[in-house]
Design a protein around this motif. Structure first.
Motif, mmCIF file in Angstrom:
data_model
loop_
_atom_site.group_PDB
_atom_site.id
_atom_site.type_symbol
_atom_site.label_atom_id
_atom_site.label_comp_id
_atom_site.label_asym_id
_atom_site.label_seq_id
_atom_site.Cartn_x
_atom_site.Cartn_y
_atom_site.Cartn_z
ATOM 1 N N ARG A 1 5.102 -9.308 5.416
ATOM 2 C CA ARG A 1 3.637 -9.237 5.499
ATOM 3 C C ARG A 1 3.010 -10.619 5.322
ATOM 4 O O ARG A 1 2.083 -10.984 6.055
ATOM 5 C CB ARG A 1 3.122 -8.284 4.410
ATOM 6 C CG ARG A 1 1.618 -8.097 4.410
ATOM 7 C CD ARG A 1 1.188 -7.142 3.320
ATOM 8 N NE ARG A 1 1.377 -7.721 1.986
ATOM 9 C CZ ARG A 1 1.248 -7.035 0.838
ATOM 10 N NH1 ARG A 1 0.957 -5.749 0.869
ATOM 11 N NH2 ARG A 1 1.425 -7.632 -0.327
ATOM 12 N N MET B 1 0.871 -1.188 0.000
ATOM 13 C CA MET B 1 0.000 0.000 0.000
ATOM 14 C C MET B 1 0.908 1.239 0.000
ATOM 15 O O MET B 1 1.693 1.424 0.941
ATOM 16 C CB MET B 1 -0.889 0.031 1.251
ATOM 17 C CG MET B 1 -1.855 -1.130 1.352
ATOM 18 S SD MET B 1 -3.094 -1.033 0.059
ATOM 19 C CE MET B 1 -3.435 -2.768 -0.186
ATOM 20 N N ASP C 1 3.624 -0.559 8.850
ATOM 21 C CA ASP C 1 2.167 -0.677 8.693
ATOM 22 C C ASP C 1 1.810 -1.595 7.526
ATOM 23 O O ASP C 1 0.759 -2.258 7.562
ATOM 24 C CB ASP C 1 1.536 0.700 8.502
ATOM 25 C CG ASP C 1 1.401 1.459 9.810
ATOM 26 O OD1 ASP C 1 1.520 0.800 10.871
ATOM 27 O OD2 ASP C 1 1.201 2.676 9.785
ATOM 28 N N PHE D 1 0.456 4.245 0.678
ATOM 29 C CA PHE D 1 0.222 5.266 1.710
ATOM 30 C C PHE D 1 0.559 4.787 3.118
ATOM 31 O O PHE D 1 0.374 5.535 4.076
ATOM 32 C CB PHE D 1 -1.239 5.740 1.658
ATOM 33 C CG PHE D 1 -2.236 4.615 1.623
ATOM 34 C CD1 PHE D 1 -2.706 4.043 2.787
ATOM 35 C CD2 PHE D 1 -2.707 4.131 0.418
ATOM 36 C CE1 PHE D 1 -3.617 3.003 2.753
ATOM 37 C CE2 PHE D 1 -3.629 3.098 0.374
ATOM 38 C CZ PHE D 1 -4.088 2.519 1.536
ATOM 39 N N LEU D 2 1.012 3.526 3.219
ATOM 40 C CA LEU D 2 1.406 3.007 4.546
ATOM 41 C C LEU D 2 2.917 2.844 4.592
ATOM 42 O O LEU D 2 3.543 2.447 3.595
ATOM 43 C CB LEU D 2 0.746 1.647 4.802
ATOM 44 C CG LEU D 2 -0.779 1.625 4.897
ATOM 45 C CD1 LEU D 2 -1.263 0.193 5.147
ATOM 46 C CD2 LEU D 2 -1.277 2.540 6.007
ATOM 47 N N ASN D 3 3.478 3.134 5.757
ATOM 48 C CA ASN D 3 4.921 2.959 5.878
ATOM 49 C C ASN D 3 5.264 1.458 5.977
ATOM 50 O O ASN D 3 4.358 0.601 5.988
ATOM 51 C CB ASN D 3 5.479 3.755 7.068
ATOM 52 C CG ASN D 3 4.926 3.275 8.392
ATOM 53 O OD1 ASN D 3 4.541 2.099 8.528
ATOM 54 N ND2 ASN D 3 4.862 4.164 9.383
ATOM 55 N N ARG E 1 1.905 -4.856 8.993
ATOM 56 C CA ARG E 1 0.734 -5.029 9.873
ATOM 57 C C ARG E 1 -0.550 -5.271 9.083
ATOM 58 O O ARG E 1 -1.542 -5.780 9.623
ATOM 59 C CB ARG E 1 0.538 -3.772 10.729
ATOM 60 C CG ARG E 1 1.492 -3.667 11.876
ATOM 61 C CD ARG E 1 1.086 -2.573 12.849
ATOM 62 N NE ARG E 1 2.085 -2.478 13.898
ATOM 63 C CZ ARG E 1 3.169 -1.723 13.833
ATOM 64 N NH1 ARG E 1 3.380 -0.971 12.761
ATOM 65 N NH2 ARG E 1 4.052 -1.716 14.805
ATOM 66 N N LEU E 2 -0.573 -4.863 7.834
ATOM 67 C CA LEU E 2 -1.774 -4.996 7.021
ATOM 68 C C LEU E 2 -2.298 -6.435 6.991
ATOM 69 O O LEU E 2 -3.512 -6.655 6.881
ATOM 70 C CB LEU E 2 -1.457 -4.525 5.590
ATOM 71 C CG LEU E 2 -2.640 -4.118 4.712
ATOM 72 C CD1 LEU E 2 -3.415 -2.960 5.330
ATOM 73 C CD2 LEU E 2 -2.139 -3.719 3.327
ATOM 74 N N ALA E 3 -1.386 -7.395 7.100
ATOM 75 C CA ALA E 3 -1.805 -8.804 7.072
ATOM 76 C C ALA E 3 -2.683 -9.142 8.269
ATOM 77 O O ALA E 3 -3.439 -10.124 8.250
ATOM 78 C CB ALA E 3 -0.580 -9.711 7.054
#
Lengths: 429, 218
Positions: B152, B95, B102, B97-99, B105-107
């Motif tokens: 991820r 993504m 993050d 827009f995510l560092n 963490r999306l997973a």
């Protein structure tokens, strides 16, 4: 831990341009609605202000007239008719002469009283009679045509006296016979010289003959009797007619007093006319402003939905472009286990935020624009209280309407995006 | 772990039906690293997506840990995928827009497990991303991006890790690091199915299979 809310806000901050375009769309939609509403409300407020001001002006004018009339009543005289007490006023007004009579001495008694000041006193004896010599019914008035007070306080006489042996004839009485000044006429067997001939007046004067009072008393067999005293320009210290009545009643207890036209009455009638005219003008102003308000409402009823529809289409297009650009993101989110509803939430939550921010800014922009346009159209300045009233009236609805508009416009593209098959996208990638 | 039986997938193409997969049967056991090689368009990605529960087969059966997840409802299948299957793609698909942290963490987004989230620093350290964890993907190298994508995929400790050309955009060194990571994951008990052109995979995978025109060949 990352959440959907986190995801929505981070994405919005990352793609600020599109966010701002979305907010701008909602701002324009809400702004047009709020602006139109504010404009209409300010117009209504302005209408109330104008009408109130005009009503106040009218009230002030009427108060000034009332004051003038009150002062006039105090300083100007009344014209009153003094009649025998048992004279039926209905008959008097119907026939315009008194059937009853009273002593001529009343005139002298009234003139000598110190209680009131009367400029002129005109005693008269009137009666409807048949004029046998010409074969028609006439009104015969015997009058001195002079005021007894003139000897004590010489002033211009109110009417020209008729000398003994003279007669003044109304129009109909001289027209048919072609009488001229100086002609001799016979009335009830007595000869009179025509002193004056009146032009047509269109009233009872046209069938009236005036002769000297004592002659009339002889002819009518009412020696020393009169049946009316016309008292002109009566002055008194107190407030107007009631006091004049009371004072005359004190001097002449066997009489009654009725008012004839006077300057005070004229002014009173003028005041009533001013009031009626003023109310008519205010009503006309009110109707004109209501018409203008209706025209603006009709215009707003067309313009606002058009602008809102255009903005809704624009928001939908922005969402569609957003979903197109983010197809891969959607596919990855789906691969990571997010369901259709969660993907839908991501886009609709964004639409909600855009709607709320756009709605808030739209309310502010709409109120300010409405105030500016209102000032330009109506003139004057807009009170802060009126603006705050506008804000209060539309804030709740706008903050509800804006997100609904934004979500509704985004719904279809967001739903289509959420229903995309991630495998199709990932295979293309 | 992963069991594919008589899998076929037919797409409706503009000129008629396209048989992307034909009677493919395959088993990947726990702690096994299986690589599938083949030319472009041979059906590798289709096989991987079908194995990951993203593409329903025309016929055949796929089970992961004994669960026929195409028999599940879409919601339950999504949850199953989130917890049991990890994906790594050639294009990373982070993504923007995510560092870095993050994105890892999306997973956990669909799982929402606090304990899982606590593994993020460990993975960042494991993949040498500690100094890059606050950076957005656009500020990272391709190797770093792929390591983030790999981290991820591993966050939820999936039973099955599916990798689609994960070294396709990487240089030799980064490619080798990714393959080693996959091998390590298999060594820790996970099942890894990799589709790739990379000839180096022979040094890392336990088995290599060839996919030709939608059919598995020895």
């Amino acid at each position: 831990m990352i959440t959907l809310r986190h995801l929505v806000f981070r994405e919005m901050l990352y793609r600020r341009g599109r966010l701002l375009l979305g907010i701008l769309s909602v701002l324009v939609a809400v702004g047009s609605f709020v602006g139109a509403f504010t404009l209409l409300q300010l117009h209504e407020t302005r209408t109330q202000t104008i009408l109130q001001r005009k009503e106040q002006e009218l009230r002030r004018t009427l108060e000034a007239l009332n004051d003038q009339i009150r002062r006039t009543m105090l300083s100007l005289g009344f014209n009153v008719v003094i009649l025998p007490k048992d004279q039926n006023l209905a008959d008097f007004h119907a026939e315009d002469f008194a059937a009853k009579d009273m002593p001529e001495e009343y005139v002298t008694r009234l003139a000598r009283s110190k209680l009131i000041t009367i400029r002129h006193l005109l005693p008269s004896l009137q009666q409807k009679i048949d004029w046998p010599e010409i074969g028609r019914r006439i009104i015969l008035i015997g009058t001195r045509g002079e005021a007894p007070l003139l000897h004590e306080d010489p002033k211009q006489s109110m009417s020209q006296p008729v000398p003994p042996g003279g007669i003044v004839l109304g129009y109909e009485l001289h027209r048919d016979r072609g009488l001229k000044l100086g002609d001799q006429v016979s009335l009830l067997g007595r000869q009179f010289t025509v002193q004056r001939l009146h032009d047509e007046r269109g009233n009872k004067d046209d069938i009236t003959a005036w002769i000297e009072l004592s002659v009339a008393q002889d002819l009518l067999n009412k020696k020393g009797r009169i049946n009316a005293i016309l008292a002109l320009e009566c002055f008194c210290e107190g407030p107007a007619l009631p006091q004049v009545r009371r004072e005359i009643a004190g001097i002449l207890p066997e009489t009654q007093v009725i008012e004839r036209s006077s300057e005070a009455l004229t002014r009173s009638e003028a005041r009533a006319q001013v009031e009626a005219d003023g109310k008519t003008r205010i009503e006309q102003e009110r109707q004109a402003r209501i018409r203008l308000q209706r025209e603006r409402e009709r215009f707003a009823a067309i313009l606002v939905p058009l602008v809102m529809a255009a903005c809704a289409v624009w928001i939908g297009l922005l969402t569609f472009l957003d979903t197109r650009e983010r197809r891969l993101e959607i596919a990855i989110l789906r691969a990571l286990g997010l369901g259709t509803l969660q993907v839908l939430f991501i886009f609709l939550a964004k639409a909600l935020v855009i709607g709320l921010i756009g709605g808030l800014l739209g309310v502010a922009a709409g109120v300010l624009a409405g105030a500016q346009i209102g000032t330009a159209l109506e003139g004057g300045s807009v009170a802060m209280a009126d603006l705050l009233r506008s804000v209060a009236a539309v804030l709740g609805f706008s903050l509800l309407m804006a997100p609904v508009l934004s979500i509704a416009a985004s719904w279809i593209p967001a739903l289509l995006a959420a229903q995309q098959h991630p495998a199709d996208i990932l295979r293309e990638a | 772990m992963l069991k594919i039986q008589h899998l076929s997938k037919v797409f409706a193409g503009p000129t008629g039906k396209v048989e992307a997969l034909q009677d493919v049967s395959l088993t990947v056991r726990a702690a096994e690293f299986v690589a599938i090689q083949g030319v472009s368009g041979c059906g590798k990605t289709t096989l991987l997506l079908a194995a990951g529960g993203l593409l329903k087969p025309t016929s055949g059966q796929i089970t992961v840990q004994g669960e026929d997840f195409y028999a599940l409802s879409p919601e339950r299948r999504a949850q199953f995928r989130a917890r049991r299957i990890g994906f790594v793609f050639q294009q990373f698909h982070l993504m923007p827009f995510l560092n870095a942290s993050d994105n890892i963490r999306l997973a956990n987004l669909a799982v929402a497990d606090h304990l899982t989230d606590e593994r993020v620093p460990e993975l960042i350290k494991q993949f040498g991303l500690a100094h890059r964890q606050e950076h957005l993907p656009e500020a990272l190298s391709t190797g770093e991006r792929q390591r983030i994508a790999l981290a991820r995929a591993l966050l939820n400790k999936p039973a099955l890790l599916l990798a689609d050309e994960p070294t396709g955009n990487l240089d030799e060194q980064n490619g080798a690091a990714v393959l080693q990571a996959l091998k390590d994951y298999a060594a820790s008990g996970g099942a890894v199915l990799l589709v790739t052109h990379d000839i180096r995979v022979g040094q890392y995978a336990h088995r290599r299979l060839r996919l030709e025109r939608g059919r598995l060949a020895d």
